[in-house]
Motif scaffolding. Structure first.
Motif, PDB file in Angstrom:
ATOM      1  N   ASP A 215      -0.869   2.430  -2.765  1.00  0.00           N
ATOM      2  CA  ASP A 215      -1.628   3.641  -2.459  1.00  0.00           C
ATOM      3  C   ASP A 215      -2.168   4.239  -3.755  1.00  0.00           C
ATOM      4  O   ASP A 215      -1.460   4.938  -4.488  1.00  0.00           O
ATOM      5  CB  ASP A 215      -0.722   4.644  -1.738  1.00  0.00           C
ATOM      6  CG  ASP A 215      -1.501   5.782  -1.106  1.00  0.00           C
ATOM      7  OD1 ASP A 215      -2.506   6.203  -1.704  1.00  0.00           O
ATOM      8  OD2 ASP A 215      -1.101   6.232  -0.023  1.00  0.00           O
ATOM      9  N   ARG A 255       7.628   9.310   3.546  1.00  0.00           N
ATOM     10  CA  ARG A 255       6.653   8.856   4.538  1.00  0.00           C
ATOM     11  C   ARG A 255       7.301   7.887   5.519  1.00  0.00           C
ATOM     12  O   ARG A 255       7.039   7.940   6.725  1.00  0.00           O
ATOM     13  CB  ARG A 255       5.467   8.195   3.837  1.00  0.00           C
ATOM     14  CG  ARG A 255       4.336   7.814   4.784  1.00  0.00           C
ATOM     15  CD  ARG A 255       3.107   7.346   4.040  1.00  0.00           C
ATOM     16  NE  ARG A 255       3.347   6.088   3.336  1.00  0.00           N
ATOM     17  CZ  ARG A 255       2.410   5.448   2.631  1.00  0.00           C
ATOM     18  NH1 ARG A 255       1.197   5.971   2.518  1.00  0.00           N
ATOM     19  NH2 ARG A 255       2.690   4.319   2.021  1.00  0.00           N
ATOM     20  N   GLU A 256       8.171   7.015   5.025  1.00  0.00           N
ATOM     21  CA  GLU A 256       8.867   6.081   5.910  1.00  0.00           C
ATOM     22  C   GLU A 256       9.760   6.818   6.906  1.00  0.00           C
ATOM     23  O   GLU A 256      10.007   6.334   8.015  1.00  0.00           O
ATOM     24  CB  GLU A 256       9.721   5.120   5.083  1.00  0.00           C
ATOM     25  CG  GLU A 256       8.918   4.080   4.314  1.00  0.00           C
ATOM     26  CD  GLU A 256       9.814   3.188   3.474  1.00  0.00           C
ATOM     27  OE1 GLU A 256      11.055   3.295   3.634  1.00  0.00           O
ATOM     28  OE2 GLU A 256       9.293   2.398   2.672  1.00  0.00           O
ATOM     29  N   GLY A 258       9.028   9.417   8.443  1.00  0.00           N
ATOM     30  CA  GLY A 258       8.222  10.050   9.475  1.00  0.00           C
ATOM     31  C   GLY A 258       7.529  11.323   9.060  1.00  0.00           C
ATOM     32  O   GLY A 258       6.828  11.940   9.869  1.00  0.00           O
ATOM     33  N   GLU A 259       7.709  11.758   7.810  1.00  0.00           N
ATOM     34  CA  GLU A 259       7.024  12.961   7.353  1.00  0.00           C
ATOM     35  C   GLU A 259       5.521  12.695   7.270  1.00  0.00           C
ATOM     36  O   GLU A 259       5.092  11.647   6.796  1.00  0.00           O
ATOM     37  CB  GLU A 259       7.552  13.383   5.976  1.00  0.00           C
ATOM     38  CG  GLU A 259       9.013  13.779   5.957  1.00  0.00           C
ATOM     39  CD  GLU A 259       9.258  15.071   6.711  1.00  0.00           C
ATOM     40  OE1 GLU A 259       8.320  15.898   6.789  1.00  0.00           O
ATOM     41  OE2 GLU A 259      10.372  15.260   7.228  1.00  0.00           O
ATOM     42  N   ARG A 260       4.706  13.664   7.710  1.00  0.00           N
ATOM     43  CA  ARG A 260       3.260  13.474   7.694  1.00  0.00           C
ATOM     44  C   ARG A 260       2.503  14.642   7.060  1.00  0.00           C
ATOM     45  O   ARG A 260       1.287  14.594   6.941  1.00  0.00           O
ATOM     46  CB  ARG A 260       2.741  13.250   9.129  1.00  0.00           C
ATOM     47  CG  ARG A 260       3.092  11.872   9.682  1.00  0.00           C
ATOM     48  CD  ARG A 260       2.438  10.780   8.838  1.00  0.00           C
ATOM     49  NE  ARG A 260       2.774   9.436   9.268  1.00  0.00           N
ATOM     50  CZ  ARG A 260       3.776   8.718   8.779  1.00  0.00           C
ATOM     51  NH1 ARG A 260       4.578   9.249   7.851  1.00  0.00           N
ATOM     52  NH2 ARG A 260       4.005   7.497   9.205  1.00  0.00           N
ATOM     53  N   ALA A 262       1.102  16.099   4.167  1.00  0.00           N
ATOM     54  CA  ALA A 262       0.810  15.540   2.845  1.00  0.00           C
ATOM     55  C   ALA A 262       1.309  16.439   1.722  1.00  0.00           C
ATOM     56  O   ALA A 262       2.009  15.992   0.805  1.00  0.00           O
ATOM     57  CB  ALA A 262      -0.696  15.302   2.705  1.00  0.00           C
ATOM     58  N   ASP A 308      -3.882  10.898   2.214  1.00  0.00           N
ATOM     59  CA  ASP A 308      -3.585  10.781   3.638  1.00  0.00           C
ATOM     60  C   ASP A 308      -2.331   9.926   3.794  1.00  0.00           C
ATOM     61  O   ASP A 308      -2.358   8.729   3.506  1.00  0.00           O
ATOM     62  CB  ASP A 308      -4.766  10.124   4.355  1.00  0.00           C
ATOM     63  CG  ASP A 308      -4.517   9.969   5.848  1.00  0.00           C
ATOM     64  OD1 ASP A 308      -3.464  10.445   6.326  1.00  0.00           O
ATOM     65  OD2 ASP A 308      -5.372   9.368   6.526  1.00  0.00           O
ATOM     66  N   PRO A 309      -1.210  10.513   4.222  1.00  0.00           N
ATOM     67  CA  PRO A 309       0.020   9.722   4.362  1.00  0.00           C
ATOM     68  C   PRO A 309      -0.121   8.548   5.316  1.00  0.00           C
ATOM     69  O   PRO A 309       0.635   7.575   5.212  1.00  0.00           O
ATOM     70  CB  PRO A 309       1.036  10.742   4.896  1.00  0.00           C
ATOM     71  CG  PRO A 309       0.492  12.071   4.513  1.00  0.00           C
ATOM     72  CD  PRO A 309      -0.996  11.926   4.554  1.00  0.00           C
ATOM     73  N   ASP A 310      -1.071   8.617   6.250  1.00  0.00           N
ATOM     74  CA  ASP A 310      -1.260   7.521   7.203  1.00  0.00           C
ATOM     75  C   ASP A 310      -2.250   6.485   6.702  1.00  0.00           C
ATOM     76  O   ASP A 310      -2.480   5.471   7.365  1.00  0.00           O
ATOM     77  CB  ASP A 310      -1.760   8.068   8.546  1.00  0.00           C
ATOM     78  CG  ASP A 310      -0.689   8.905   9.225  1.00  0.00           C
ATOM     79  OD1 ASP A 310       0.476   8.471   9.212  1.00  0.00           O
ATOM     80  OD2 ASP A 310      -1.017   9.989   9.731  1.00  0.00           O
ATOM     81  N   GLY A 311      -2.859   6.738   5.543  1.00  0.00           N
ATOM     82  CA  GLY A 311      -3.857   5.806   5.029  1.00  0.00           C
ATOM     83  C   GLY A 311      -3.210   4.604   4.373  1.00  0.00           C
ATOM     84  O   GLY A 311      -2.021   4.582   4.055  1.00  0.00           O
ATOM     85  N   GLU A 312      -4.018   3.591   4.142  1.00  0.00           N
ATOM     86  CA  GLU A 312      -3.531   2.370   3.504  1.00  0.00           C
ATOM     87  C   GLU A 312      -3.577   2.473   1.993  1.00  0.00           C
ATOM     88  O   GLU A 312      -2.985   1.699   1.287  1.00  0.00           O
ATOM     89  CB  GLU A 312      -4.386   1.173   3.956  1.00  0.00           C
ATOM     90  CG  GLU A 312      -4.241   0.851   5.425  1.00  0.00           C
ATOM     91  CD  GLU A 312      -2.821   0.458   5.783  1.00  0.00           C
ATOM     92  OE1 GLU A 312      -2.167  -0.200   4.958  1.00  0.00           O
ATOM     93  OE2 GLU A 312      -2.366   0.815   6.876  1.00  0.00           O
TER      94      GLU A 312
END
Length: 680
Positions: A215, A255-256, A258-260, A262, A308-312
């Motif tokens: 990231d 992040r692993e 489940g926290e979202r 940012a 973005d925590p959900d981004g690659e």
């Protein structure tokens, strides 16, 4: 000369003769394993190849250990690591005989258990980390090893250095807690290379390699925060790249889980990773957590720092903005940034502040300027705005304001100001009181009360000389006898000692009180001198600070009587240290230069730039040159010698007293001046 192949088992031989491999051909491989640092790696290899020993200086996290470990791994050189600390004794560095084997079969060479220095001398690199934490008597063991290439061990014999032997020391020159001054004799035998922080792009690459994080934006944010800590005005030493690596690793784990959120992830990861790695200025009133929150908020407002925590990976928002872009969660345009959680706004002004006749944009700085030039305006404002006055006098600005306006304050406000100034001085002093390290000389004792560690060799000799006695009757212990030293602080309170100067004097005295605990004294002087705290007298540091803040600026500057009274208190001490604080030349009393020579160390802290020396001083200097021709350069001529000493006479005092001379103009500069005094 071609390098040896790794599988042959041959080792590189720095400075070796014909037929022996060299370190230099390994430069490319070493460089390929480390991000940047090409110039530093080249210089280190060249220094080792030239047969020289080395000291590497730099703040934490600047790859000092990484470079050396890589060199020894690539070049197949044995590597012996020693951590410098006050408990490191010469025997731990050199080695000792095995007690059981000696008792069973007498002294034999094969029963000697070699220490890291002895092993390195057989062919390897001795790496001493935190070198400036090592006691002087232990460090002195290295002098013969690096100078003569040989050491002599009783009952074992001479150990001659292998051509591969090198000593490499590393230290953080900015650290002053638990450290000591390295002797010139050792420095003179070592080459020096300095490592500084790497560029932002280089540190990003280090974080990517060490964490494996794909990231890019997360890495970029962490490194930017670390870099900002190094330039923040309230941080003395910022975080190293390790802080960025830790922040990235923790953020990925959050992040692993489940926290979202940012910003929540970044804040939690940053505080865990860096709050213990930043070193705040002693004069800051804020916490590390509050300053770090402020830094992160500023970084997230930069246009390329949207995460973005959900981004690659890197997803930079073209519109700019922070962790949630330039708009809030509701989609409305974001307003001015809110102050960090848990922190009060430091720039806010009390109600009614604008009534004061000054530019409000400059805030407290303008208030302090007014206190120096027109203190009556500040007092007038305080009288009509009591609540604001109480708030201002209970802020960090009180240290400068108090000296300028104390004579005009009414009893209530004066008591508030003095009480808070004293409390603030003690808090600041406690942060710098532990600088330096309290060591002493090693001695042997047969009583457990002196036990630091067992002296194995001395114990064995007693056992062999008295075979019929019990083991516990023959134990010999090694301990350190604390150095019998005392310090007297001599504070000028002549007529010109006003404003911030008296606060700086109080801070110095409080720091010395907390450092020495008992063996210190305080002398105040103007036309005459008097004792505020004797060496054998107990007085709370807070009471000393309060008494100094209450001193009236009056009279002339009689430094001779102050030094005479100070040195007289330290009779019977092995080492006599004086710290003189003054804002000018002596204007009363006898010439103090003769008394200055009676101190083992006389440090002088000048509280403002010295005045130009008057022309009549030429006559004094000429007489001085005649009386001290032993210290002047032979054949240098009177004019040249005169120029060497044609400066501030208080600076001459420090030279004659073999101490440091330092100018300070602001309260923030006092800790560094005290550091120089206590680590000399």
């Amino acid at each position: 000369m071609s390098p040896p192949r790794r599988h042959t088992g041959k080792r590189a031989m720095p400075g070796g003769g014909p037929g022996q491999p060299s370190l230099l051909p390994f430069y490319g491989e070493v460089k390929s394993r480390i991000v940047a640092r090409a110039e530093e790696i080249r210089n280190i290899l060249a220094t080792l190849e030239a047969g020289r020993h080395l000291i590497i200086e730099g703040p934490p996290g600047t790859t000092k250990s990484t470079i050396l470990r890589t060199i020894t791994e690539v070049c197949r050189i044995p590597f012996y690591l020693v951590e410098g600390n006050v408990d490191l004794t010469p025997s731990k560095l050199v080695g000792h005989f095995n007690p059981a084997k000696v008792m069973a079969d007498d002294y034999k060479g094969e029963y000697f258990e070699k220490g890291p220095l002895t092993r390195a001398m057989e062919g390897g690199i001795l790496y001493i980390d935190e070198f400036n934490r090592m006691p002087p008597d232990t460090a002195n063991v290295l002098i013969t090893a690096v100078e003569e290439g040989e050491i002599h061990i009783p009952r074992y014999g001479a150990v001659k250095a292998h051509p591969l032997f090198r000593v490499i020391c590393a230290q953080n020159p900015f650290d002053d807690v638990g450290t000591m001054r390295i002797s010139r004799a050792i420095y003179d035998r070592l080459c020096r290379i300095r490592l500084d922080y790497q560029s932002e792009e280089e540190e990003r690459e280090i974080v990517r390699r060490k964490t494996g994080c794909p990231d890019e934006t997360l890495v970029k944010i962490a490194v930017r925060v670390v870099q900002e800590t190094r330039v923040h005005k309230e941080i003395k030493q910022g975080a190293s790249v390790r802080g960025a690596m830790d922040m990235v690793a923790i953020a990925l784990r959050l992040r692993e889980m489940g926290e979202r959120d940012a910003e929540g992830i970044l804040t939690a990861a940053m505080l865990s990773a860096m709050s213990g790695k930043v070193w705040l200025l002693e004069t800051t009133a804020r916490s590390a957590e509050g300053i770090l929150r402020e830094i992160l908020a500023g970084v997230l407002r930069q246009p390329d720092m949207k995460w973005d925590p959900d981004g690659e990976g890197s997803k930079e928002d073209e519109r700019g903005g922070g962790a949630q872009g330039p708009r809030g969660a509701s989609g409305e345009p974001a307003g001015p940034p809110e102050p960090p959680k848990g922190e009060e706004q430091s720039e806010g002004r009390p109600e009614g502040w604008d009534d004061l006749d000054y530019d409000p944009a400059n805030g407290p700085a303008e208030l302090k300027r007014l206190a120096r030039s027109s203190p009556e305006k500040v007092i007038e404002y305080f009288r009509s705005n009591r609540a604001a006055a109480r708030e201002i006098l209970q802020s960090t600005d009180v240290l400068e304001l108090y000296g300028h306006i104390r004579d005009m304050l009414d009893p209530e406000l004066e008591e508030i100001a003095k009480r808070y100034a004293t409390r603030l001085i003690i808090r600041l002093a406690s942060q710098i009181a532990n600088i330096g390290v309290k060591t002493g000389s090693l001695y042997r004792s047969t009583t457990e009360a002196a036990w630091d560690e067992i002296d194995v060799d001395a114990t064995l000799e007693r056992i062999l000389d008295r075979p019929a006695s019990r083991l516990d009757e023959n134990l010999v212990f090694l301990a350190r006898r604390p150095e019998q030293k005392a310090c007297v602080v001599m504070l000028d309170h002549s007529y010109s000692m006003k404003g911030i100067k008296i606060s700086m004097a109080a801070l110095t005295a409080a720091a010395i009180a907390l450092h020495f605990k008992q063996d210190y004294g305080v002398v105040a002087f103007s036309t005459g001198a008097r004792i505020l705290k004797g060496l054998n007298q107990y007085k709370l540091p807070a009471l000393i600070a309060e008494e100094i803040l209450s001193l009236e600026p009056t009279g002339y500057t009689n430094i001779h009587d102050a030094l005479h009274l100070g040195i007289g208190q330290m009779k019977g001490y092995e080492k006599k240290i004086g710290i003189l604080l003054t804002d000018g030349d002596w204007t009363a009393g006898e010439d103090p230069l003769q008394v200055a020579r009676r101190f083992d160390r006389l440090h002088v802290i000048g509280l403002e730039e010295p005045l130009q020396v008057e022309a009549t001083y030429d006559e004094v200097a000429l007489r001085y040159c005649d009386s001290r021709m032993d210290i002047f350069r032979p054949g240098g001529g009177l004019e040249e010698n005169l120029r060497r000493y044609h400066g501030s006479r208080v600076e001459l005092l420090a030279r004659e007293g073999r101490g440091h001379f330092t100018y300070v103009h602001r309260i923030e500069e006092v800790p560094l001046a005290i550091t120089r005094c206590l680590t000399a």
